[in-house]
Design a protein around this motif. Structure first.
Motif, short mmCIF file in Angstrom:
data_model
loop_
_atom_site.label_atom_id
_atom_site.label_comp_id
_atom_site.label_asym_id
_atom_site.label_seq_id
_atom_site.Cartn_x
_atom_site.Cartn_y
_atom_site.Cartn_z
N GLU A 1 0.83 -1.21 0.00
CA GLU A 1 0.00 0.00 0.00
C GLU A 1 0.86 1.26 0.00
OE1 GLU A 1 -3.84 0.79 0.24
OE2 GLU A 1 -3.04 -0.65 -1.19
N ALA A 2 1.94 1.24 0.76
CA ALA A 2 2.83 2.41 0.80
C ALA A 2 3.43 2.67 -0.58
CB ALA A 2 3.93 2.20 1.83
N LEU A 46 3.29 6.48 -0.05
CA LEU A 46 3.37 6.94 1.34
C LEU A 46 4.82 6.86 1.80
CD1 LEU A 46 0.35 5.12 3.01
CD2 LEU A 46 0.63 7.58 2.72
N ARG A 98 -2.79 5.91 6.24
CA ARG A 98 -3.28 5.57 4.89
C ARG A 98 -4.60 6.26 4.62
NH1 ARG A 98 -7.01 1.74 3.35
NH2 ARG A 98 -6.80 0.98 1.22
N HIS A 148 -4.15 9.93 4.07
CA HIS A 148 -3.57 10.14 2.74
C HIS A 148 -4.66 10.03 1.66
CE1 HIS A 148 -0.47 10.05 -0.38
NE2 HIS A 148 -1.18 9.09 -0.94
#
Length: 116
Positions: A72-73, A78, A104, A107
């Motif tokens: 996910e980052a 991220l 998350r 963001h």
């Protein structure tokens, strides 16, 4: 979920609350273990099949969470993912994972606002 001020969505607040509960809940027992000079890992992995089952369960979930956090980052670009990964074994998965989910969500909320 409804939206709060800035980039704090209801989901982000929920994840932050869960992170705080995870931090306080795990470290209450960790501090007790340290003060009583207990063998933390020995008790965790050597106290019978049911405790071993929980240890394996937590270890597998921790690895899956780390894989998800890294993916996910990267996908969302991220920064600071290393901090969350280090927090998993040093503090607790119950703290690090919801804290990551909070970051998350914030963001994603900023991204949605920027797209409007």
């Amino acid at each position: 979920m409804s939206r709060f001020r800035g980039n704090w969505s209801a989901a982000a607040v929920l994840y932050l609350v869960l992170a705080i509960v995870g931090l306080v809940g795990t470290w209450t027992f960790n501090i007790t273990s340290i003060v009583e000079k207990r063998d933390f890992l020995g008790e965790w992995f050597g106290s019978g099949p049911s405790v071993n089952s929980l240890g394996v369960d937590l270890a597998v979930v921790a690895v899956a969470a780390i894989v998800f956090m890294v993916a996910e980052a990267r996908r969302l670009r991220l920064r600071g993912i290393v901090v969350y990964i280090v927090l998993v074994p040093v503090v607790a998965l119950a703290f690090a994972f919801p804290l990551f989910l909070c970051a998350r969500e914030r963001h994603l909320t900023r991204q949605r606002a920027a797209e409007r």
